[in-house]
Structure formats: C-alpha cells, structure tokens
Design an enzyme around this catalytic site. Structure first.
Site, PDB file in Angstrom:
ATOM      1  N   PHE A 138       0.862  -1.178   0.000  1.00  0.00           N
ATOM      2  CA  PHE A 138       0.000   0.000   0.000  1.00  0.00           C
ATOM      3  C   PHE A 138       0.906   1.238   0.000  1.00  0.00           C
ATOM      4  O   PHE A 138       1.846   1.314   0.791  1.00  0.00           O
ATOM      5  CB  PHE A 138      -0.887  -0.036   1.251  1.00  0.00           C
ATOM      6  CG  PHE A 138      -1.992   0.980   1.224  1.00  0.00           C
ATOM      7  CD1 PHE A 138      -3.181   0.714   0.570  1.00  0.00           C
ATOM      8  CD2 PHE A 138      -1.832   2.197   1.860  1.00  0.00           C
ATOM      9  CE1 PHE A 138      -4.199   1.657   0.555  1.00  0.00           C
ATOM     10  CE2 PHE A 138      -2.843   3.144   1.848  1.00  0.00           C
ATOM     11  CZ  PHE A 138      -4.038   2.874   1.196  1.00  0.00           C
ATOM     12  N   LYS A 236     -11.227  -1.072   8.996  1.00  0.00           N
ATOM     13  CA  LYS A 236     -11.469  -2.097   7.973  1.00  0.00           C
ATOM     14  C   LYS A 236     -12.235  -3.256   8.616  1.00  0.00           C
ATOM     15  O   LYS A 236     -13.365  -3.086   9.023  1.00  0.00           O
ATOM     16  CB  LYS A 236     -10.146  -2.504   7.335  1.00  0.00           C
ATOM     17  CG  LYS A 236      -9.550  -1.331   6.539  1.00  0.00           C
ATOM     18  CD  LYS A 236      -8.169  -1.581   5.975  1.00  0.00           C
ATOM     19  CE  LYS A 236      -7.724  -0.366   5.158  1.00  0.00           C
ATOM     20  NZ  LYS A 236      -6.293  -0.379   4.857  1.00  0.00           N
ATOM     21  N   ARG A 384     -12.081  -5.608  -6.766  1.00  0.00           N
ATOM     22  CA  ARG A 384     -11.736  -6.188  -5.466  1.00  0.00           C
ATOM     23  C   ARG A 384     -13.005  -6.394  -4.649  1.00  0.00           C
ATOM     24  O   ARG A 384     -13.845  -5.498  -4.536  1.00  0.00           O
ATOM     25  CB  ARG A 384     -10.785  -5.226  -4.751  1.00  0.00           C
ATOM     26  CG  ARG A 384     -10.156  -5.776  -3.513  1.00  0.00           C
ATOM     27  CD  ARG A 384      -9.134  -4.792  -2.966  1.00  0.00           C
ATOM     28  NE  ARG A 384      -9.793  -3.598  -2.435  1.00  0.00           N
ATOM     29  CZ  ARG A 384      -9.256  -2.792  -1.524  1.00  0.00           C
ATOM     30  NH1 ARG A 384      -8.037  -3.034  -1.059  1.00  0.00           N
ATOM     31  NH2 ARG A 384      -9.893  -1.735  -1.093  1.00  0.00           N
TER      32      ARG A 384
END
Ligand code: PLP
Length: 423
Positions: A138, A236, A384
């Site tokens: 990332f 998340k 995704r």
C-alpha cells in the site's frame, strides 16, 4: 483443504450453508442497508448497531453533561490502552502491548523510526542501511519509509521487491528492517509471518508487519511468529468507523528500546507533571503522541465487542469458505469472459478478499454498485471484493457472482465512464 474447494453452485445450496453457519446470527448486530450486498468491509467496515448508542452516550453524556470530568470519569485518558487490550487477543498480542492511536501511516512512521534507532546501536550499524518492502505494498507504507529516511539523511535505502519470492535473496547483512503488509491490499496475498520473520532475524534484521488487511480477518499470532512490531487499521475488518484511530503493537521485549521522534506529552512518564523535558513512559504508552480523537476512538469498542462472541478460527474458516465459493462461482459462471483471478488459490496464501482483473474493471465495478453490489476498484484493472465473515452470507456471494455474470454477459457497463475521486 489446500486449494479452492468445489462447493455448491445452486442458490438453494447457499441458503443451506447460511442456515448451518454458526456466525450467521452476528449479521443482526450490523447496520446494513437491506438492498445492498456489501463487499467492501476490507476498506470500510460496516457499522455495528451498538455504535449509535455509544455515540449518543459520548456526545450527550460524556461530552454534553460531564465535559472535562470525562477524562477521568469516562476513562477517556485510558481509552487507547483499554481498547488496545481488547484488540490484543485478536492478533496474538499480550496485555499492555497494544495502543489504539493516531493513523496507520503515523504508526508506521513511529515503528520504522524505532526499528532504525535500535539498529543504529548495533555494531554493524554502518552497513545495515536497507529497508526491504514490496513495490506493491500500500503506497502510504512506502511513502512513510521514504519520507522518514530522506529526513534522516543517514544513508538508508529502500529496496522494493517485486514478488514475495524475491524476499529470500533480498534479505542480507545490510537489511535493517523488513516491512511488509501481511495481506496485500490489492491481490489478497497472505504472507507466512513466522517464516518471513525467522528469515529476517537470521540475517539480523527486524520485522515490522502491517496488519491493515488481516486484523479481524485472518488468524494472527504475533508472539508465536516472534514479530518485532506491528501496526494496523481499525476501520477495515474491525468495524471501528470511518477514519477510526489505528493500532500499534510493541512487544514487551522491545518496549524499553522503542524510541521514536514524535515525543508528545501523552508518551511522557508523567504527562501531568508538565516537565520541560521529555521522559518516555516505560510501557506501551510511549507509542502515544498527543490528545486523541475521543469520539472516533470510542466507536471502536462496539466493533471489538462483536469479536468477543466468536473466535478468529471460526472467522477464518468462514472467510475461506466464502472466498472459495466466490472464486468458484466467478470462474464457472463467467468462464466465457476475460476475468483473471489475481488472488492466490492456496488457502495459506489468501487473505479475506478476492481480486479479479478485467480490462473494464472500473466500469464493471460501477455497474455492480448501481445494482447494490458494493466492491471496489484498484489499479491496474482490478475488481476487489472483500468478504467479512461477521456479516457476509453465502447467499450474498451467490447473488454478487450472479450480478457480475449478468453484467458481463450483457455488457451492461459503460466502458468510457469517468472515474470518481475515490475509487
Ligand atoms: C488501509 C491501509 C493503510 C491506511 O493508512 P491510513 O493512515 O489509515 O490512511 C495503510 N497501509 C495499508 C497496508 C492499508 O491497507
């Protein structure tokens, strides 16, 4: 159970799977729009219903009525450690080793700085100047390492590997730090934390793990892997809310040596003594910097509470079943279309999201979102889909794959669509 298992292909089979699913009832604890199949919990977790009550309590009572008294009375000051202790069992950490604070980017900065500081005291410090990470990490992880080393100006270099297989040849006596994300945000590739950490240690390097896409999604045992440092996101899979503060783990064995430059007053041994010089507190709270966003921080507990009702083993088992099913359905039902699986088939190399490549990935994701199937797009050409065992059902998986098939069969997407700022 090594490779993608052949499961069912009928929707009724998925309904049966949902009926047998021991985690199915937990979905009721989340606020999910009834007309949406939410496959983006790997990016922003759904809202635990309890968060609304907690928010009301924080705003109305703690802030509204008690004001500054709440630092003590409502335990605001201890919140980073108290929540850190609640999170600890999910990642194989011990009590007093985790605080929830700041952002993942900022916690990376502290952990990289502390690791480089530890290495700078070693006898071979003049040659140990390399930080190894992945080109496909990332971006913020790479940027934070770049920014810090440029600022330090002491000859540190970044070595970006292009695949996990390159690690073995990349790690050597010059490696100060191996900094990897446990589950790759794009491909879903899952590293073997214990073996990579062991390899790093054999060469005298330290190992920092970013758990952004694995905390709350896969089983993690930081201690048995002998990891050195870890950071990760709470918004998340942990369902802490948009922009929720992140976490940082420093095992007891490294705490005394953990020194970073963001030495704010919350990391001081006696913050209210108001001393003119900094004296780091001995424990994990030295990883804190300054005053925390309490309203946002307080929301995290509602997410963590739900994890107490199950185990990471049960979550992992369902996660693999969901991702296996999705892979199988897309590969069989969309077989005539050029969709390519990017995520590893091997269970031990797969996190909890699945990515497929397609030339028109962005447009297809937009078409899915219009139909209420929410996944996301990542460069280059990747669709995704995140599977969150606490609230994703097997029927959701079936329905999502069916929408994808229908969109592809009918070319029901606008290949020339313009991109939004956030994809
Ligand atoms: C999501 C994510 C981040 C996010 O960092 P922020 O500081 O919260 O913006 C960082 N690293 C990885 C690997 C991520 O997946």
């Amino acid at each position: 159970m090594n490779n993608t298992e052949q499961i069912s292909t009928l929707r009724t089979d998925c309904l049966a799977l949902d009926q047998q699913d021991p985690l199915a009832a937990l979905r009721q604890q989340f606020q999910l729009p009834s007309n949406m199949i939410y496959l983006d919990g790997n990016s922003l977790g759904a809202q635990p219903k309890a968060a609304l009550n907690r928010a009301t309590q924080v705003i109305q009572e703690e802030w509204g009525m008690d004001l500054i008294k709440s630092w003590n009375k409502a335990g605001w000051f201890d919140l980073p450690s108290r929540l850190g202790n609640l999170l600890a069992p999910l990642i194989g950490a011990k009590a007093e080793e985790v605080v929830i604070t700041d952002t993942t980017s900022i916690n990376l900065f502290k952990a990289i700085a502390a690791a480089l500081h530890i290495q700078s005291e070693a006898s071979d410090a003049t040659v140990r100047k390399v930080i190894i990470t992945e080109r496909s990490n990332f971006p913020t992880d790479i940027y934070m390492a770049e920014g810090l080393t440029r600022w330090l100006d002491r000859g540190y270099r970044l070595h970006l590997i292009d695949s996990p297989e390159e690690l073995t040849s990349a790690i050597n006596h010059e490696t100060a730090l191996v900094m990897l994300t446990h589950v790759n945000y794009r491909t879903g590739y899952l590293y073997d934390m214990a073996s990579v950490t062991h390899l790093a240690h054999q060469h005298g390097a330290l190992c920092l793990w970013d758990l952004a896409h694995s905390a709350g999604a896969v089983e993690i045992d930081l201690h048995s892997a002998n990891a050195d440092f870890a950071v990760g996101c709470c918004y998340k899979y942990l369902n802490g809310g948009p922009g929720a503060p992140a976490f940082i783990w420093v095992p007891q064995r490294h705490q005394a040596a953990f020194q970073h430059p963001l030495t704010g007053w919350w990391g001081h041994a006696a913050p209210f003594a108001m001393q003119p010089t900094f004296d780091a507190t001995p424990g994990i709270r030295r990883a804190l910097c300054g005053t925390q966003p309490i309203v946002s921080l307080a929301m995290i507990e509602s997410g963590l509470d739900i994890f107490k009702q199950t185990t990471m083993a049960a979550i992992r088992q369902k996660s693999l079943a969901l991702t296996d099913l999705f892979i199988q359905l897309v590969e069989t039902r969309c077989a005539s279309h050029p969709v390519t699986l990017v995520t590893p088939r091997q269970h031990q190399q797969r996190g909890s999201h699945v990515s497929f490549q397609h030339e028109h990935a962005y447009a297809i994701i937009q078409a899915l979102i219009e139909r209420g199937v929410v996944g996301d797009y990542r460069e280059p050409g990747i669709m995704r889909f995140g599977f969150t065992p606490l609230y994703t059902s097997f029927t959701d998986v079936w329905d999502a794959a069916e929408h994808l098939r229908d969109i592809l069969d009918r070319q029901d997407y606008r290949a020339d669509i313009r991109r939004n700022a956030v994809t």
